[in-house]
Design a protein around this motif. Structure first.
Motif, PDB file in Angstrom:
ATOM      1  N   VAL A 131       5.811 -33.350  39.185  1.00 40.56           N
ATOM      2  CA  VAL A 131       5.917 -31.890  39.311  1.00 40.56           C
ATOM      3  C   VAL A 131       5.543 -31.520  40.742  1.00 40.56           C
ATOM      4  CG1 VAL A 131       4.943 -29.669  38.572  1.00 40.56           C
ATOM      5  CG2 VAL A 131       5.355 -31.471  36.886  1.00 40.56           C
ATOM      6  N   ALA A 132       6.321 -30.672  41.366  1.00 39.24           N
ATOM      7  CA  ALA A 132       5.957 -30.189  42.705  1.00 39.24           C
ATOM      8  C   ALA A 132       4.681 -29.364  42.603  1.00 39.24           C
ATOM      9  CB  ALA A 132       7.086 -29.351  43.290  1.00 39.24           C
ATOM     10  N   LYS A 133       3.829 -29.485  43.594  1.00 34.55           N
ATOM     11  CA  LYS A 133       2.566 -28.742  43.567  1.00 34.55           C
ATOM     12  C   LYS A 133       2.840 -27.252  43.384  1.00 34.55           C
ATOM     13  CE  LYS A 133      -0.106 -31.903  46.486  1.00 34.55           C
ATOM     14  NZ  LYS A 133      -0.840 -32.062  47.763  1.00 34.55           N
ATOM     15  N   PRO A 134       2.304 -26.654  42.312  1.00 33.70           N
ATOM     16  CA  PRO A 134       2.632 -25.247  42.021  1.00 33.70           C
ATOM     17  C   PRO A 134       2.176 -24.280  43.105  1.00 33.70           C
ATOM     18  CG  PRO A 134       0.914 -26.075  40.561  1.00 33.70           C
ATOM     19  CD  PRO A 134       1.451 -27.250  41.278  1.00 33.70           C
ATOM     20  N   TYR A 139       9.296 -23.904  42.043  1.00 32.34           N
ATOM     21  CA  TYR A 139       9.814 -24.687  40.928  1.00 32.34           C
ATOM     22  C   TYR A 139       8.681 -25.457  40.243  1.00 32.34           C
ATOM     23  CZ  TYR A 139      14.781 -23.933  42.076  1.00 32.34           C
ATOM     24  OH  TYR A 139      16.026 -23.388  42.287  1.00 32.34           O
ATOM     25  N   GLY A 140       7.702 -25.877  41.003  1.00 30.81           N
ATOM     26  CA  GLY A 140       6.537 -26.530  40.415  1.00 30.81           C
ATOM     27  C   GLY A 140       5.716 -25.557  39.593  1.00 30.81           C
ATOM     28  N   GLU A 141       5.581 -24.348  40.092  1.00 31.52           N
ATOM     29  CA  GLU A 141       4.883 -23.301  39.357  1.00 31.52           C
ATOM     30  C   GLU A 141       5.603 -23.016  38.038  1.00 31.52           C
ATOM     31  OE1 GLU A 141       3.385 -18.659  40.010  1.00 31.52           O
ATOM     32  OE2 GLU A 141       4.606 -19.665  41.522  1.00 31.52           O
ATOM     33  N   ALA A 142       6.940 -22.983  38.088  1.00 29.22           N
ATOM     34  CA  ALA A 142       7.726 -22.747  36.874  1.00 29.22           C
ATOM     35  C   ALA A 142       7.557 -23.887  35.877  1.00 29.22           C
ATOM     36  CB  ALA A 142       9.198 -22.577  37.236  1.00 29.22           C
ATOM     37  N   ILE A 160       0.661 -35.736  34.582  1.00 28.71           N
ATOM     38  CA  ILE A 160       1.278 -35.043  35.703  1.00 28.71           C
ATOM     39  C   ILE A 160       0.922 -35.712  37.030  1.00 28.71           C
ATOM     40  CG2 ILE A 160       1.476 -32.864  36.957  1.00 28.71           C
ATOM     41  CD1 ILE A 160       2.719 -32.775  34.193  1.00 28.71           C
ATOM     42  N   VAL A 161       1.970 -35.976  37.810  1.00 28.54           N
ATOM     43  CA  VAL A 161       1.805 -36.484  39.173  1.00 28.54           C
ATOM     44  C   VAL A 161       2.384 -35.425  40.115  1.00 28.54           C
ATOM     45  CG1 VAL A 161       2.412 -38.298  40.804  1.00 28.54           C
ATOM     46  CG2 VAL A 161       2.052 -38.877  38.399  1.00 28.54           C
ATOM     47  N   TYR A 162       1.558 -34.909  40.988  1.00 30.17           N
ATOM     48  CA  TYR A 162       2.001 -33.809  41.840  1.00 30.17           C
ATOM     49  C   TYR A 162       2.676 -34.319  43.114  1.00 30.17           C
ATOM     50  CZ  TYR A 162      -0.542 -30.644  38.797  1.00 30.17           C
ATOM     51  OH  TYR A 162      -0.977 -29.936  37.699  1.00 30.17           O
ATOM     52  N   ALA A 163       3.789 -33.691  43.448  1.00 29.63           N
ATOM     53  CA  ALA A 163       4.567 -34.043  44.637  1.00 29.63           C
ATOM     54  C   ALA A 163       4.509 -32.886  45.629  1.00 29.63           C
ATOM     55  CB  ALA A 163       6.017 -34.322  44.241  1.00 29.63           C
ATOM     56  N   ALA A 167      11.995 -31.718  46.014  1.00 32.47           N
ATOM     57  CA  ALA A 167      12.815 -32.883  46.348  1.00 32.47           C
ATOM     58  C   ALA A 167      12.014 -34.172  46.185  1.00 32.47           C
ATOM     59  CB  ALA A 167      13.341 -32.761  47.774  1.00 32.47           C
ATOM     60  N   ALA A 168      10.742 -34.128  46.577  1.00 30.57           N
ATOM     61  CA  ALA A 168       9.880 -35.300  46.418  1.00 30.57           C
ATOM     62  C   ALA A 168       9.635 -35.605  44.940  1.00 30.57           C
ATOM     63  CB  ALA A 168       8.558 -35.076  47.141  1.00 30.57           C
ATOM     64  N   ALA A 169       9.501 -34.572  44.123  1.00 28.96           N
ATOM     65  CA  ALA A 169       9.323 -34.783  42.682  1.00 28.96           C
ATOM     66  C   ALA A 169      10.512 -35.530  42.102  1.00 28.96           C
ATOM     67  CB  ALA A 169       9.134 -33.441  41.974  1.00 28.96           C
TER      68      ALA A 169
END
Length: 246
Positions: A131-134, A139-142, A160-163, A167-169
């Protein structure tokens, strides 16, 4: 006399080279636009001769760069809030602020066929979910909003692994470093692999806004680029990559 002629010729050639140099427009763009921006840039360049120089990244990071004086001309955000923030602080020209697209959130699991729904993320053989860092990426927040709305957060939080970006996620799932990733439909639409679109009722709309940077010295070109993005041709390109209209 020959030296004078040589100097004059060198000056004329240098001036001609400067005149012939392509005009460049520096665009700060959210990572979810990585696939669609080249198509938009090519179409705009063909019409105008202006070359788009992209800088891709997480929305919050690009916002910070603009506040710190990065030499961008146009900002394409993944949300509305960061453009409004910049407009309020006079980094973005307020009247140029516009909504240009609505993003779609997907779960991308290219190597795991058994992930067909959000509930499948709770399976014991799913160890990592990217998940992208929110705090950096809308999009990570969503994605976090979706998991909480579906009452799955407590079951998957430890996976959860934060990216650093959306794009990195996706790349985490592409490389097998995560079984699944929450990412943008626009980043997966031309790729082969297992994925499904997340029910948009589980998160607030991912409306994406843009604005022209106030200190840009390319105001005419920037306004032309924004007009192109909002035109029927620009919108058709966005649709081709899975974006909706706000």
């Amino acid at each position: 006399m020959r030296n004078v002629l040589n100097i004059t010729l060198a000056f004329l050639l240098s001036n001609a080279a400067m005149t012939a140099a392509p005009r460049e427009l520096h665009v700060a763009a959210a990572a979810n636009l990585s696939n669609v921006l080249p198509a938009l840039s090519a179409a705009f360049g063909k019409k105008t001769g202006v070359h788009i120089v992209p800088s891709m990244g997480a929305t919050a990071q690009l916002t910070q760069q603009i506040e710190n004086g990065a030499p961008f001309d146009v900002f394409l955000s993944a949300d509305v809030e960061h453009v409004d923030q910049l407009a309020q602080k006079q980094f973005i020209i307020p009247e140029t602020r516009a909504l240009y697209a609505r993003g779609e959130l997907v779960v991308w699991a290219p190597h795991v066929r058994g992930i067909r729904s959000l509930n499948d993320l709770t399976k014991p053989d799913v160890h990592s979910i990217a998940v992208a860092k929110p705090e950096l990426a809308p999009y990570g927040e969503a994605a976090v909003e979706v998991l909480k709305a579906a009452k799955l957060w407590d079951k998957v939080e430890k996976k959860i692994v934060y990216a650093p970006s959306i794009a990195a996620a996706k790349q985490y799932a592409d490389t097998g470093n995560a079984e699944a990733a929450f990412t943008a439909l626009a980043l997966t639409i031309n790729d082969r692999g297992n994925s499904f679109v997340v029910d948009d009722k589980l998160h607030k709309p991912i409306n994406q806004a843009l604005g022209i940077v106030k200190v840009s010295g390319m105001q005419k070109e920037a306004r032309a680029f924004v007009a192109f993005l909002m035109s029927s041709e620009g919108r058709a390109i966005f649709r081709r990559f899975g974006y909706g209209q706000p």
